[in-house]
Scaffold this motif. Structure first.
Motif, PDB file in Angstrom:
ATOM      1  N   SER A 182       1.999  -0.236 -10.929  1.00 60.03           N
ATOM      2  CA  SER A 182       2.373   1.042 -10.462  1.00 60.03           C
ATOM      3  C   SER A 182       1.293   1.975 -10.276  1.00 60.03           C
ATOM      4  O   SER A 182       0.109   1.804 -11.269  1.00 60.03           O
ATOM      5  N   HIS A 183       1.392   2.960  -9.357  1.00 60.04           N
ATOM      6  CA  HIS A 183       0.204   3.812  -9.415  1.00 60.04           C
ATOM      7  C   HIS A 183       0.540   5.238 -10.287  1.00 60.04           C
ATOM      8  O   HIS A 183      -0.748   5.868 -10.822  1.00 60.04           O
ATOM      9  N   ILE A 184       1.703   5.625 -10.539  1.00 62.66           N
ATOM     10  CA  ILE A 184       1.897   6.766 -11.215  1.00 62.66           C
ATOM     11  C   ILE A 184       2.825   6.445 -12.254  1.00 62.66           C
ATOM     12  O   ILE A 184       3.829   5.829 -12.301  1.00 62.66           O
ATOM     13  N   HIS A 185       2.458   7.361 -13.497  1.00 56.89           N
ATOM     14  CA  HIS A 185       3.350   6.849 -14.492  1.00 56.89           C
ATOM     15  C   HIS A 185       3.849   8.350 -15.041  1.00 56.89           C
ATOM     16  O   HIS A 185       3.284   9.201 -15.444  1.00 56.89           O
ATOM     17  N   LEU A 186       5.339   8.053 -15.104  1.00 60.88           N
ATOM     18  CA  LEU A 186       5.950   9.197 -15.742  1.00 60.88           C
ATOM     19  C   LEU A 186       6.624   9.134 -16.909  1.00 60.88           C
ATOM     20  O   LEU A 186       7.808   8.246 -17.050  1.00 60.88           O
ATOM     21  N   VAL A 187       6.010   9.282 -18.115  1.00 55.66           N
ATOM     22  CA  VAL A 187       6.326   8.661 -19.131  1.00 55.66           C
ATOM     23  C   VAL A 187       7.073   9.525 -20.370  1.00 55.66           C
ATOM     24  O   VAL A 187       7.005  11.031 -20.070  1.00 55.66           O
ATOM     25  N   ALA A 188       7.784   9.158 -21.220  1.00 54.25           N
ATOM     26  CA  ALA A 188       8.583   9.915 -22.125  1.00 54.25           C
ATOM     27  C   ALA A 188       8.008  10.892 -23.257  1.00 54.25           C
ATOM     28  O   ALA A 188       8.502  11.823 -23.514  1.00 54.25           O
ATOM     29  N   ASN A 189       6.689  10.629 -23.783  1.00 58.08           N
ATOM     30  CA  ASN A 189       6.074  10.801 -24.757  1.00 58.08           C
ATOM     31  C   ASN A 189       4.492  10.567 -24.787  1.00 58.08           C
ATOM     32  O   ASN A 189       4.273   9.940 -24.004  1.00 58.08           O
ATOM     33  N   ILE A 190       3.848  11.285 -25.664  1.00 57.66           N
ATOM     34  CA  ILE A 190       2.533  11.163 -25.749  1.00 57.66           C
ATOM     35  C   ILE A 190       2.139   9.439 -26.442  1.00 57.66           C
ATOM     36  O   ILE A 190       1.120   9.189 -26.002  1.00 57.66           O
ATOM     37  N   ASN A 226       0.736  -1.006  -0.075  1.00 55.78           N
ATOM     38  CA  ASN A 226       0.121   0.049  -0.129  1.00 55.78           C
ATOM     39  C   ASN A 226       0.810   1.029  -0.107  1.00 55.78           C
ATOM     40  O   ASN A 226       0.565   2.293   0.547  1.00 55.78           O
ATOM     41  N   ILE A 227       1.732   1.141  -0.796  1.00 52.82           N
ATOM     42  CA  ILE A 227       2.892   2.435  -0.780  1.00 52.82           C
ATOM     43  C   ILE A 227       2.677   2.865  -2.660  1.00 52.82           C
ATOM     44  O   ILE A 227       2.772   2.096  -3.232  1.00 52.82           O
ATOM     45  N   LEU A 228       2.637   4.046  -2.632  1.00 51.10           N
ATOM     46  CA  LEU A 228       2.573   4.491  -4.243  1.00 51.10           C
ATOM     47  C   LEU A 228       3.879   4.233  -4.806  1.00 51.10           C
ATOM     48  O   LEU A 228       4.990   4.450  -4.126  1.00 51.10           O
ATOM     49  N   VAL A 229       3.574   3.748  -6.216  1.00 50.82           N
ATOM     50  CA  VAL A 229       4.780   3.459  -7.044  1.00 50.82           C
ATOM     51  C   VAL A 229       4.897   4.327  -8.231  1.00 50.82           C
ATOM     52  O   VAL A 229       3.604   4.311  -8.687  1.00 50.82           O
ATOM     53  N   ALA A 230       5.983   5.011  -8.467  1.00 49.91           N
ATOM     54  CA  ALA A 230       6.058   5.772  -9.584  1.00 49.91           C
ATOM     55  C   ALA A 230       6.925   4.945 -10.651  1.00 49.91           C
ATOM     56  O   ALA A 230       8.015   4.602 -10.227  1.00 49.91           O
ATOM     57  N   HIS A 231       6.584   4.600 -11.744  1.00 49.79           N
ATOM     58  CA  HIS A 231       7.221   3.983 -12.891  1.00 49.79           C
ATOM     59  C   HIS A 231       7.769   4.900 -13.804  1.00 49.79           C
ATOM     60  O   HIS A 231       6.927   5.760 -14.375  1.00 49.79           O
ATOM     61  N   GLU A 267      -1.589  17.144  -6.598  1.00 58.24           N
ATOM     62  CA  GLU A 267      -2.245  16.204  -7.270  1.00 58.24           C
ATOM     63  C   GLU A 267      -1.613  14.772  -7.488  1.00 58.24           C
ATOM     64  O   GLU A 267      -2.199  13.717  -7.279  1.00 58.24           O
ATOM     65  N   LEU A 268      -0.295  14.747  -7.380  1.00 62.06           N
ATOM     66  CA  LEU A 268       0.224  13.439  -7.406  1.00 62.06           C
ATOM     67  C   LEU A 268       0.034  12.497  -5.905  1.00 62.06           C
ATOM     68  O   LEU A 268      -0.291  11.363  -6.068  1.00 62.06           O
ATOM     69  N   TRP A 269       0.198  13.231  -4.838  1.00 62.18           N
ATOM     70  CA  TRP A 269       0.060  12.546  -3.451  1.00 62.18           C
ATOM     71  C   TRP A 269      -1.613  12.107  -3.542  1.00 62.18           C
ATOM     72  O   TRP A 269      -1.837  11.456  -2.396  1.00 62.18           O
ATOM     73  N   GLN A 270      -2.456  12.635  -3.966  1.00 57.17           N
ATOM     74  CA  GLN A 270      -3.865  12.355  -3.923  1.00 57.17           C
ATOM     75  C   GLN A 270      -4.280  11.182  -4.791  1.00 57.17           C
ATOM     76  O   GLN A 270      -5.530  10.722  -4.920  1.00 57.17           O
ATOM     77  N   ILE A 271      -3.338  10.654  -5.819  1.00 55.91           N
ATOM     78  CA  ILE A 271      -3.554   9.644  -6.525  1.00 55.91           C
ATOM     79  C   ILE A 271      -3.897   8.352  -5.579  1.00 55.91           C
ATOM     80  O   ILE A 271      -3.033   8.065  -4.817  1.00 55.91           O
ATOM     81  N   LYS A 284      -5.417  10.502 -15.344  1.00 56.41           N
ATOM     82  CA  LYS A 284      -5.037  11.280 -14.561  1.00 56.41           C
ATOM     83  C   LYS A 284      -3.623  10.828 -13.626  1.00 56.41           C
ATOM     84  O   LYS A 284      -3.087  11.793 -12.802  1.00 56.41           O
ATOM     85  N   SER A 285      -3.215   9.725 -13.796  1.00 57.74           N
ATOM     86  CA  SER A 285      -2.075   9.155 -13.030  1.00 57.74           C
ATOM     87  C   SER A 285      -0.896   9.090 -14.163  1.00 57.74           C
ATOM     88  O   SER A 285       0.345   8.843 -13.619  1.00 57.74           O
ATOM     89  N   ILE A 286      -1.293   9.724 -15.282  1.00 52.87           N
ATOM     90  CA  ILE A 286       0.126   9.393 -16.339  1.00 52.87           C
ATOM     91  C   ILE A 286       0.442  11.034 -16.626  1.00 52.87           C
ATOM     92  O   ILE A 286      -0.375  11.697 -17.029  1.00 52.87           O
ATOM     93  N   PHE A 287       1.832  11.098 -16.629  1.00 56.77           N
ATOM     94  CA  PHE A 287       2.267  12.490 -16.563  1.00 56.77           C
ATOM     95  C   PHE A 287       3.647  12.530 -17.675  1.00 56.77           C
ATOM     96  O   PHE A 287       4.319  11.335 -17.602  1.00 56.77           O
TER      97      PHE A 287
END
Length: 379
Positions: free
Chosen positions: A142-150, A115-120, A365-369, A164-167
């Motif tokens: 993973s819960h948060i996605h930090l991607v390279a492109n569209i 139950n820990i947020l994971v950013a990929h 926003e990020l911590w509310q995911i 809303k979890s993809i940035f």
């Protein structure tokens, strides 16, 4: 104060995570910890844990997760066990993993099940090998996605991830690639005792799904380097199944003065050599990502980078020696040496991933995911 754990298992993912580690460690809002494992802990590959230490990072925890020749599933199991014990002590608010290695998968599994947020970092990409299977599995855990492109964002939406979890932050290694961040060329040559000014880079990794052919592939690669009569800086493969077979073939190159062989290079020094090289040859993602940034052509051998970006500077070929040599000739004719500035041609950001990452960390926003993931239907 939010507590963040970065997990790094290879020289490659450290290069991707380094700027993100630095900018978050330098912020008074976050307490940064680094779990170092995988290839970093292996002396055969240069004990690159020392590179993490030399970079000035704090709160480094070292963990050996594999023995020589161990299968990926056993490495995964050991990493899960070690990382689980570690986070039970650290109790982080966020775990950050990168890419498509089993260490990243272990980090995502441990985080999500605790139950820990994971950013990929850099999910949603395709290659066509076992790496792609692992990458998508990490994304689903993973819960948060930090991607390279569209394009990567679109693929994650296809996988049922919440928009809303993809940035989009670009590829973080570009943060380190500007000229002012690189060592002087002559200093780099002196540091690694490189005797020539004109050279190409070479890296050939095993393809685990084609293990029964790796000896043949590695032999063709080495034979092509010998026949090309070029100077090379060659870097060891990663430690996947088949690496020993590649290393056995590389031994044939050791008597050649025009080929300098290294278990690993410090990342900024690697970038300097890449920027100055005639081309990069093999099957490393550096030929798809970093080389085009510098306008350096790539000879991409075989299937490992299938379905990755298809740029005019990338020359794909088979494992046949004549095909490799023909692609080498095409690469040498490729004249563009300027940094690619057209975002329509280059798909991995503009070198400010660290700043975008910090802005996200500082946002509500990020911590509310939600920790509770739900599959999102495409409407």
């Amino acid at each position: 104060m939010k507590k963040i754990v970065f997990l790094t298992g290879t020289r490659a993912d450290f290069g991707k995570l380094k700027s993100l580690m630095s900018i978050s460690q330098n912020s008074s809002e976050f307490e940064v910890h680094i779990f170092v494992t995988g290839m970093h802990m292996n002396s055969l590959y240069g004990s690159t844990v020392n590179e993490v230490i030399r970079a000035g990072f704090k709160n480094i925890y070292k963990y050996i997760n594999h023995n020589s020749g161990e299968t990926m599933d056993r490495t995964l199991a050991k990493t899960i066990e070690g990382f689980s014990q570690y986070i039970s002590h650290i109790k982080p608010d966020l775990i950050v993993v990168h890419g498509d290695r089993v260490e990243a998968l272990a980090g995502a599994i441990v985080g999500s099940l605790n139950n820990i947020l994971v950013a990929h970092i850099e999910g949603g990409e395709v290659s066509g090998t076992i790496d792609e299977l692992i990458r998508h599995s990490v994304s689903k855990m993973s819960h948060i996605h930090l991607v390279a492109n569209i394009e990567a964002r679109k693929r994650l939406i296809q996988l049922g991830e919440f928009k809303k979890s993809i940035f989009i932050i670009g590829s973080p290694d570009l943060d380190l690639m500007n000229e002012e961040n690189l060592p002087d060329f002559n200093l780099a040559k002196s540091y690694y005792d490189i005797p020539f000014n004109s050279f190409a880079l070479a890296m050939f990794h095993p393809i685990t799904t084609e293990y029964n052919k790796i000896k043949t592939y590695a032999k063709c690669f080495v034979d092509a380097l010998i026949k090309s009569d070029q100077n090379y800086i060659l870097i060891y493969p990663n430690n996947d199944l088949g690496s020993q077979e590649v290393l056995e073939e590389i031994k044939r190159l050791e008597p050649l003065d025009r080929i300098k062989i290294f278990p690993s290079l410090r990342f900024e020094y690697f970038l300097r050599f890449l920027k100055e090289s005639l081309y990069i040859i093999g099957n490393s993602s550096a030929g798809i990502r970093e080389a085009p940034f510098y306008g350096v052509p790539t000879i991409d051998i075989g299937s490992r980078q299938n379905n990755r970006a298809k740029l005019v500077s990338i020359f794909n070929c088979s494992y046949e020696i004549n095909d490799i040599l023909e692609a080498t000739g095409k690469a040498l004719l490729y004249k563009t040496k300027a940094k690619v500035n057209n975002k329509a041609d280059f798909h991995f950001g503009d070198g400010r991933s660290d700043k975008l990452f910090l802005e996200l960390l500082q946002s509500k926003e990020l911590w509310q995911i939600s920790h509770q993931k739900e599959f999102q239907e495409i409407k």
